[in-house]
Write a protein that holds these residues in place. Structure first.
Motif: not given
Length: 336
Positions: A173-176, A182-183
């Motif tokens: 969740l640190r990535w949008p 994110r994946y």
């Protein structure tokens, strides 16, 4: 030896690479030399998995140089024959999946792609075999999002749903949202687990299901050569692993280097890695065998690797692998 690590493990860990006729047998020897010179036998036991002839191989895939085979064994490697029942020449990346099923059952294992050098004692790495992970030295190569097709979330969630896995817990969740990092996504050049046969069977089951009956959300996506890297995060998630179960900077860092090709090694890796490659390939008995492979002969022994390296400013290197590849190809230094 490059490193200075001294930590001790509980016993030798089983290390597996794949070796076969052609490029991989020479890379296997480089790997075995680097492992033997950095990691005592009490810390690691090397298996060189060798596909056997069969219907899925139009040519005999076995290591075809007796002297090279002898050098592998002299480094402590055990040649591990395995049968190709599902992939073979049509998808050689499947070797890493099928070979796991021939490894010693119930014993922790570490897999490396053959185009890897070991730089320091593997006992430096605090593997938690109950929490598998894989290489995070990767780029966003899959999926390739089409303008009107499914996005990252829809594509990956379809795969997690296919195997009854929890998608939400896999997200970083640190990535949008809709950004590839994110994946859960790995480079399949390194991974480890508690039992190679359990890991391998899960890997095989997932890969075959994705290949033979993919979710409709994958209709726009290529699985060649990405199938192993699509299935791998699902396997790791299903076995209780994740992206952050190892300290940063060891694998694909101080302890190992996944160089991919010799031109890329010379172009982008550290001075210490380049020096290490040239040190382990220097003995005459080794040189006699390795110079039969044209990229090693030209890049290492004839000095073209150093010339390729001089093309790049060490303080301003390309950010992506394609930048290295394009320059090397343009200047005539690309070899595979």
């Amino acid at each position: 030896m490059i490193g200075t690590g001294t930590s001790e493990g509980a016993g030798p860990v089983n290390v597996m690479i794949v070796g076969q006729a052609g490029r991989l047998q020479y890379e296997a020897l480089l790997f075995a030399l680097s492992l033997a010179l950095t990691t005592p036998a009490r810390h690691a036991r090397l298996y060189v998995a060798e596909p056997q002839p069969g219907d899925l191989w139009p040519l005999d895939p076995r290591i075809d140089d007796p002297e090279l085979r002898a050098l592998l064994e002299a480094q402590g490697a055990e040649i591990l024959p395995f049968e190709s029942r599902h992939f073979g020449a049509a998808y050689a990346y499947g070797n890493k999946i099928e070979a796991l099923l021939s490894m010693p059952e119930g014993e922790p294992f570490v897999f490396f792609d053959t185009d890897t050098l070991i730089l320091d004692d593997l006992a430096c790495v605090p593997f938690d075999f109950a929490r598998p992970t894989a290489s995070l030295r990767r780029e966003g190569t899959w999926p390739q999002i089409e303008l009107y097709g499914p996005g990252y979330t829809e594509t990956w969630k379809a795969l997690y749903d296919l195997f009854g896995l929890d998608f939400e817990s896999s997200l970083d969740l640190r990535w949008p949202d809709e950004y590839w990092q994110r994946y859960l996504y790995f480079n399949a050049g390194f991974f480890f687990g508690a039992c190679p046969r359990r890991f391998g069977q899960r890997f095989l089951d997932y890969a075959l299901a994705i290949r033979d009956d993919p979710p409709r959300e994958l209709v726009c996506q290529s699985l060649d050569p990405w199938l192993d890297q699509v299935a791998l995060p699902l396997v790791i998630q299903s076995l209780g692993g994740g992206r952050d179960t190892l300290p940063d900077g060891l694998i694909d860092g101080a302890v190992s280097c996944h160089y991919r090709t010799l031109p890329l090694l010379y172009a982008r890796e550290s001075d210490a890695v380049v020096d290490w490659l040239e040190e382990i390939t220097a003995p005459n008995r080794i040189k006699k065998v390795l110079k039969q492979y044209e990229p090693i002969k030209r890049m290492v022994y004839q000095g073209r690797g150093r010339k390729a390296r001089a093309l790049f400013d060490r303080d301003d290197l390309p950010r992506r692998e394609q930048g290295f590849r394009n320059r090397l190809k343009r200047e005539g230094f690309w070899m595979r």
